[in-house]
Design a protein around this motif. Sequence first.
Motif, PDB file in Angstrom:
ATOM      1  N   ALA A 236       0.794  -1.333  -0.009  1.00  0.00           N
ATOM      2  CA  ALA A 236      -0.017   0.101  -0.048  1.00  0.00           C
ATOM      3  C   ALA A 236       0.792   1.204  -0.004  1.00  0.00           C
ATOM      4  CB  ALA A 236      -0.887  -0.027   1.204  1.00  0.00           C
ATOM      5  N   PRO A 237       0.023   2.430  -0.336  1.00  0.00           N
ATOM      6  CA  PRO A 237       1.093   3.691  -0.484  1.00  0.00           C
ATOM      7  C   PRO A 237       1.671   4.236   0.951  1.00  0.00           C
ATOM      8  CG  PRO A 237      -1.022   3.970  -1.478  1.00  0.00           C
ATOM      9  CD  PRO A 237      -1.323   2.694  -0.806  1.00  0.00           C
ATOM     10  N   LEU A 238       2.766   4.850   0.929  1.00  0.00           N
ATOM     11  CA  LEU A 238       3.060   5.669   2.128  1.00  0.00           C
ATOM     12  C   LEU A 238       1.989   6.904   2.197  1.00  0.00           C
ATOM     13  CD1 LEU A 238       6.833   5.847   1.590  1.00  0.00           C
ATOM     14  CD2 LEU A 238       5.818   4.403   3.334  1.00  0.00           C
ATOM     15  N   TYR A 239       1.779   7.261   3.191  1.00  0.00           N
ATOM     16  CA  TYR A 239       0.844   8.286   3.655  1.00  0.00           C
ATOM     17  C   TYR A 239       1.333   9.373   4.706  1.00  0.00           C
ATOM     18  CZ  TYR A 239      -3.613  10.420   5.405  1.00  0.00           C
ATOM     19  OH  TYR A 239      -4.517  11.441   5.684  1.00  0.00           O
ATOM     20  N   LEU A 240       1.297  10.609   4.410  1.00  0.00           N
ATOM     21  CA  LEU A 240       1.639  11.623   5.177  1.00  0.00           C
ATOM     22  C   LEU A 240       0.516  12.434   5.840  1.00  0.00           C
ATOM     23  CD1 LEU A 240       4.794  13.278   3.477  1.00  0.00           C
ATOM     24  CD2 LEU A 240       4.609  11.513   5.092  1.00  0.00           C
ATOM     25  N   GLN A 241       0.406  12.584   7.141  1.00  0.00           N
ATOM     26  CA  GLN A 241      -0.844  13.083   7.757  1.00  0.00           C
ATOM     27  C   GLN A 241      -0.873  14.492   7.962  1.00  0.00           C
ATOM     28  OE1 GLN A 241      -0.985  12.351  12.130  1.00  0.00           O
ATOM     29  NE2 GLN A 241      -3.098  11.488  11.713  1.00  0.00           N
ATOM     30  N   GLU A 242      -2.110  15.069   7.590  1.00  0.00           N
ATOM     31  CA  GLU A 242      -2.318  16.400   8.207  1.00  0.00           C
ATOM     32  C   GLU A 242      -3.203  16.675   9.095  1.00  0.00           C
ATOM     33  OE1 GLU A 242      -4.804  19.637   8.604  1.00  0.00           O
ATOM     34  OE2 GLU A 242      -5.869  18.284   7.632  1.00  0.00           O
ATOM     35  N   HIS A 243      -2.367  17.295  10.333  1.00  0.00           N
ATOM     36  CA  HIS A 243      -2.958  17.223  11.535  1.00  0.00           C
ATOM     37  C   HIS A 243      -3.180  18.680  12.121  1.00  0.00           C
ATOM     38  CE1 HIS A 243      -3.842  15.985  15.601  1.00  0.00           C
ATOM     39  NE2 HIS A 243      -4.249  14.777  15.350  1.00  0.00           N
ATOM     40  N   ASP A 244      -3.625  19.586  11.244  1.00  0.00           N
ATOM     41  CA  ASP A 244      -3.947  21.089  11.613  1.00  0.00           C
ATOM     42  C   ASP A 244      -2.573  21.791  12.204  1.00  0.00           C
ATOM     43  OD1 ASP A 244      -6.625  20.822  11.175  1.00  0.00           O
ATOM     44  OD2 ASP A 244      -6.674  19.826  13.212  1.00  0.00           O
ATOM     45  N   SER A 245      -1.432  21.410  11.547  1.00  0.00           N
ATOM     46  CA  SER A 245      -0.100  21.954  12.002  1.00  0.00           C
ATOM     47  C   SER A 245       0.760  22.022  10.640  1.00  0.00           C
ATOM     48  CB  SER A 245       0.493  21.229  12.745  1.00  0.00           C
ATOM     49  OG  SER A 245       1.831  21.894  13.383  1.00  0.00           O
ATOM     50  N   LYS A 246       1.523  23.346  10.432  1.00  0.00           N
ATOM     51  CA  LYS A 246       2.441  23.530   9.430  1.00  0.00           C
ATOM     52  C   LYS A 246       3.778  22.838   9.256  1.00  0.00           C
ATOM     53  CE  LYS A 246       0.124  28.179   8.443  1.00  0.00           C
ATOM     54  NZ  LYS A 246       0.342  29.406   8.369  1.00  0.00           N
ATOM     55  N   VAL A 247       3.603  21.458   9.371  1.00  0.00           N
ATOM     56  CA  VAL A 247       4.770  20.731   9.310  1.00  0.00           C
ATOM     57  C   VAL A 247       5.287  20.582   8.075  1.00  0.00           C
ATOM     58  CG1 VAL A 247       5.876  18.317   9.667  1.00  0.00           C
ATOM     59  CG2 VAL A 247       4.044  19.222  11.245  1.00  0.00           C
ATOM     60  N   SER A 248       6.798  20.719   7.650  1.00  0.00           N
ATOM     61  CA  SER A 248       7.045  20.692   6.448  1.00  0.00           C
ATOM     62  C   SER A 248       7.850  19.198   6.261  1.00  0.00           C
ATOM     63  CB  SER A 248       8.213  21.646   6.366  1.00  0.00           C
ATOM     64  OG  SER A 248       7.633  23.056   6.410  1.00  0.00           O
ATOM     65  N   TYR A 249       8.156  19.077   4.987  1.00  0.00           N
ATOM     66  CA  TYR A 249       8.684  17.535   4.581  1.00  0.00           C
ATOM     67  C   TYR A 249       9.642  17.878   3.372  1.00  0.00           C
ATOM     68  CZ  TYR A 249       5.504  14.878   7.410  1.00  0.00           C
ATOM     69  OH  TYR A 249       4.701  14.153   8.347  1.00  0.00           O
ATOM     70  N   ARG A 250      10.713  17.399   3.369  1.00  0.00           N
ATOM     71  CA  ARG A 250      11.896  17.341   2.248  1.00  0.00           C
ATOM     72  C   ARG A 250      12.544  16.073   2.084  1.00  0.00           C
ATOM     73  NH1 ARG A 250      16.563  21.464   4.462  1.00  0.00           N
ATOM     74  NH2 ARG A 250      17.558  19.940   5.578  1.00  0.00           N
ATOM     75  N   ASN A 251      13.215  16.104   1.036  1.00  0.00           N
ATOM     76  CA  ASN A 251      14.104  14.731   1.016  1.00  0.00           C
ATOM     77  C   ASN A 251      13.939  13.384   1.282  1.00  0.00           C
ATOM     78  OD1 ASN A 251      16.810  13.654  -0.034  1.00  0.00           O
ATOM     79  ND2 ASN A 251      17.766  14.179   1.965  1.00  0.00           N
ATOM     80  N   ILE A 252      12.740  13.072   0.460  1.00  0.00           N
ATOM     81  CA  ILE A 252      11.968  11.734   0.891  1.00  0.00           C
ATOM     82  C   ILE A 252      12.507  10.718  -0.231  1.00  0.00           C
ATOM     83  CG2 ILE A 252       9.961  10.660   1.135  1.00  0.00           C
ATOM     84  CD1 ILE A 252       8.648  13.156   1.895  1.00  0.00           C
ATOM     85  N   TRP A 253      13.145   9.708   0.134  1.00  0.00           N
ATOM     86  CA  TRP A 253      13.372   8.710  -0.716  1.00  0.00           C
ATOM     87  C   TRP A 253      13.088   7.179  -0.143  1.00  0.00           C
ATOM     88  CZ3 TRP A 253      17.268   5.631   1.208  1.00  0.00           C
ATOM     89  CH2 TRP A 253      18.323   6.382   1.823  1.00  0.00           C
ATOM     90  N   VAL A 254      13.014   6.217  -0.861  1.00  0.00           N
ATOM     91  CA  VAL A 254      12.810   4.946  -0.405  1.00  0.00           C
ATOM     92  C   VAL A 254      13.308   3.883  -1.499  1.00  0.00           C
ATOM     93  CG1 VAL A 254      10.634   4.594  -1.777  1.00  0.00           C
ATOM     94  CG2 VAL A 254      10.934   3.228   0.117  1.00  0.00           C
ATOM     95  N   ARG A 255      13.995   2.676  -0.796  1.00  0.00           N
ATOM     96  CA  ARG A 255      14.470   1.713  -1.395  1.00  0.00           C
ATOM     97  C   ARG A 255      13.851   0.394  -0.984  1.00  0.00           C
ATOM     98  NH1 ARG A 255      19.124  -0.404   0.490  1.00  0.00           N
ATOM     99  NH2 ARG A 255      19.728  -1.064  -1.454  1.00  0.00           N
ATOM    100  N   GLU A 256      13.415  -0.261  -1.965  1.00  0.00           N
ATOM    101  CA  GLU A 256      12.571  -1.504  -1.841  1.00  0.00           C
ATOM    102  C   GLU A 256      13.386  -2.559  -1.639  1.00  0.00           C
ATOM    103  OE1 GLU A 256       8.658  -1.498  -4.489  1.00  0.00           O
ATOM    104  OE2 GLU A 256      10.425  -1.215  -5.953  1.00  0.00           O
TER     105      GLU A 256
END
Length: 257
Positions: A236-256
């Motif tokens: 299934a997909p990866l999911y990033l949650q929105e929880h009423d806060s201005k959290v930032s994300y960067r530099n996301i990578w994955v290795r199977e």
Amino acid sequence: MGDRLMENAMIIRPLLLAAGLLVVAPAFAQAGADPARDPKKTEVWTPVPAVVATPPGRAPSDAIVLFDGRDVSAWEAEQGGRVPWKVADGAMTIVPGSKGIRTRQRFCDIQLHVEWRTPTDTKGFDGQNRGNSGIFLQELYELQVLDSYNNPTYANGQAGSIYKQAMPLVNASRAPGEWQAYDILWKAPRFSPGGGLTSPARITVLHNGVLVQDDTVLAGKTEYIGAPSYAPHACAPLYLQEHDSKVSYRNIWVREL
């Protein structure tokens, strides 16, 4: 007479020692010839491990880059469609009230790298209301994202926890506004053809380079209320949650894996 005996002893002793070495040497040679003691017996040459380049500050060469600071094409909104978060200055920042986002690609066993940052404005916010988000593996199992820098809350709900299941080994949080990193090893649960659980999910997490989850066994999917449990599912997909806060994300990578 005594001097001559001593001289003879000095001559004979090295000769005896040399003779002893000559007797022992064939024994060593025979031992070395024993096939059971051949060092090549324990050498494995194939298959040859693939070469993975690891350039400093960049994803490994065999990684799937999910967010490089600009391109969000690997993601979609929670209900499908365009990513509703703000993309600027090499990061994507949650727009409160916009819902979460998920990857278009589905994953099972993975190595995941995610960098995140909580807002500097903490006035009037504390506990679970301060810098809250979450990274859901397979959309079901949450690794908590939270501003846990001088911010008390329940231990199995702070940053680095498997939400409501496993508290982190330590609190490795940085101050609000500073970038932080999770490095995650995820082993997906396995189910039998009949739907029974054959092996539970397991997770290892480094928070800012510090071990906070050590091959933790999950009791099931994340629940806000009640005990976790399993139901059969596929990758299934990866999911990033929105929880009423201005959290930032960067530099996301994955290795199977």
